[in-house]
Design a protein around this motif. Structure first.
Motif, mmCIF file in Angstrom:
data_model
loop_
_atom_site.group_PDB
_atom_site.id
_atom_site.type_symbol
_atom_site.label_atom_id
_atom_site.label_comp_id
_atom_site.label_asym_id
_atom_site.label_seq_id
_atom_site.Cartn_x
_atom_site.Cartn_y
_atom_site.Cartn_z
ATOM 1 N N SER A 71 80.445 60.963 29.558
ATOM 2 C CA SER A 71 80.744 61.471 28.193
ATOM 3 C C SER A 71 81.934 62.377 27.894
ATOM 4 C CB SER A 71 79.598 62.305 27.770
ATOM 5 O OG SER A 71 79.449 63.557 28.533
ATOM 6 N N GLU A 116 65.111 49.365 25.264
ATOM 7 C CA GLU A 116 66.285 50.149 24.858
ATOM 8 C C GLU A 116 67.337 49.205 24.314
ATOM 9 O OE1 GLU A 116 68.097 53.182 23.999
ATOM 10 O OE2 GLU A 116 66.748 53.841 25.261
ATOM 11 N N ASN A 132 78.624 55.995 25.523
ATOM 12 C CA ASN A 132 78.788 54.480 25.270
ATOM 13 C C ASN A 132 77.665 53.805 26.157
ATOM 14 O OD1 ASN A 132 79.459 51.953 24.752
ATOM 15 N ND2 ASN A 132 81.438 52.319 24.527
ATOM 16 N N TYR A 133 76.676 53.573 25.669
ATOM 17 C CA TYR A 133 75.448 52.817 26.453
ATOM 18 C C TYR A 133 76.171 51.662 26.986
ATOM 19 C CZ TYR A 133 70.894 51.109 27.895
ATOM 20 O OH TYR A 133 69.960 50.584 28.544
ATOM 21 N N ALA A 168 79.431 50.814 21.686
ATOM 22 C CA ALA A 168 78.913 51.758 20.773
ATOM 23 C C ALA A 168 80.195 52.036 19.958
ATOM 24 C CB ALA A 168 78.484 53.056 21.368
ATOM 25 N N CYS A 190 74.219 62.482 23.517
ATOM 26 C CA CYS A 190 74.356 61.745 24.707
ATOM 27 C C CYS A 190 74.299 59.962 24.014
ATOM 28 C CB CYS A 190 73.163 61.769 25.717
ATOM 29 S SG CYS A 190 73.227 60.832 27.063
ATOM 30 N N GLY A 191 73.579 59.197 24.548
ATOM 31 C CA GLY A 191 73.228 58.097 23.737
ATOM 32 C C GLY A 191 72.868 58.072 22.731
ATOM 33 N N TYR A 218 74.954 55.733 19.222
ATOM 34 C CA TYR A 218 74.288 55.028 18.498
ATOM 35 C C TYR A 218 74.337 55.531 17.194
ATOM 36 C CZ TYR A 218 71.223 53.005 22.248
ATOM 37 O OH TYR A 218 70.704 52.127 23.069
ATOM 38 N N ILE A 247 69.456 58.638 25.183
ATOM 39 C CA ILE A 247 68.530 57.803 25.699
ATOM 40 C C ILE A 247 67.528 58.489 26.750
ATOM 41 C CG2 ILE A 247 69.062 55.746 27.308
ATOM 42 C CD1 ILE A 247 71.490 55.104 25.820
#
Length: 312
Positions: free
Chosen positions: A259, A83, A142-143, A234, A116-117, A121, A41
């Motif tokens: 994370s 986003e 997990n955004y 996510a 990361c993000g 996804y 992200i």
């Protein structure tokens, strides 16, 4: 030498920009395993997902496709700097739609690697697109959880949703869209804000200096676009739908992006019969973006993982 090409493919009505890398000695008459590489992200394809992991995977013999998220980087889509998890996950499905049109890609040997993000996804996408045959994540975050926790104060998610509601009303009445930053835009701004969490400190060091700075990653976020993320997870249904082989990489120096704990959460929730969790000792979240020692250790396990599940 490996080859690198700028390509586009469609998501709904706009073009998604990507970098397609072809391995050394590429032969268009052969069939290759391919790996989609997804950026964090706020990031872009020229940073860790493409320049580090995509490049190394291509050097190992894979076709790789690193893409810019819709509304971000060189990709199209409106409104800009959004986003939105639904759009981000659809990007992944569209990457496979593109790859299966390439005669040299074996449609039964397509994997995905997210950072990361982008890792969160990637997991979400793989649960509903069975064309992904193997899933790798590096410091997957997990955004949805990050957005719900916010500043860690009581009812942080509700406060954020209230602020988004007020802003949407203002914009509906003619106010300018509110564009904010994901992180402080300089070391001075971070210091003045009194933020000393390791992930924020190292994010500023990565994104705002020559180490990681790229035009496609301008630290701009449309505030109202984040509402759907507060109701999104996510890893939702991973215990039922995530069955592909899975390799998770995290560092053992946890920070505010979470994370480290998300890695354990994903490992415990995934239904995958073949799943592994790699903890890189001494590595922080951002060490695993581009630091040679940390990324080298990650790739020592990722490369044989993808070879086993995409090349056997």
């Amino acid at each position: 030498m490996t080859q690198q090409h700028s390509v586009t493919f469609r998501n709904r009505t706009w073009d998604v920009a990507a970098t397609l890398r072809l391995p050394e000695g590429f032969d268009a008459d052969r069939k290759y395993a391919a790996i989609v590489c997804a950026h964090p992200i706020s990031s872009c394809k020229e940073q860790t997902s493409g320049a580090i992991y995509g490049r190394r995977l291509t050097e190992a013999g894979f076709v790789t496709l690193a893409f810019d998220a819709s509304t971000q980087g060189a990709s199209g889509g409106e409104p800009r700097f959004s986003e939105d998890p639904a759009t981000r996950v659809e990007d992944f499905r569209c990457t496979v739609d593109y790859l299966v049109t390439l005669p040299y890609v074996d449609e039964e040997r397509i994997g995905v690697l997210g950072v990361c993000g982008g890792g969160g996804y990637a997991v979400s996408a793989a649960m509903t697109d069975r064309r992904f045959k193997a899933v790798g994540t590096v410091v997957a975050a997990n955004y949805g959880r990050i957005m719900r926790e916010g500043d860690m104060t009581p009812d942080a998610a509700l406060k954020t949703l209230d602020a988004i509601a007020r802003q949407r009303t203002a914009e509906a009445r003619g106010a300018e869209p509110l564009i904010v930053g994901y992180i402080p835009d300089s070391e001075d701004a971070r210091a003045k804000a009194g933020i000393d969490d390791i992930d924020i400190v190292e994010a500023v060091q990565y994104y705002t200096t020559p180490r990681g700075r790229q035009p496609g990653s301008p630290n701009r976020l449309r505030f109202t676009s984040t509402a759907p993320a507060l109701g999104w997870d996510a890893f939702h249904l991973a215990e039922a739908l995530l069955t592909q082989p899975l390799h998770i990489v995290i560092g053992d120096r946890p920070g505010g992006f979470g994370s480290y704990r998300d890695g354990f959460d994903l490992f415990n929730r995934a239904r995958s019969g073949q799943k592994t969790l790699q903890v890189v000792e001494g590595a922080s979240h951002y060490d695993l973006y581009d630091k040679p020692e940390a990324t080298g250790k990650a790739l020592e396990r990722l490369l044989p993982f993808f070879r086993k599940h995409l090349c056997a």
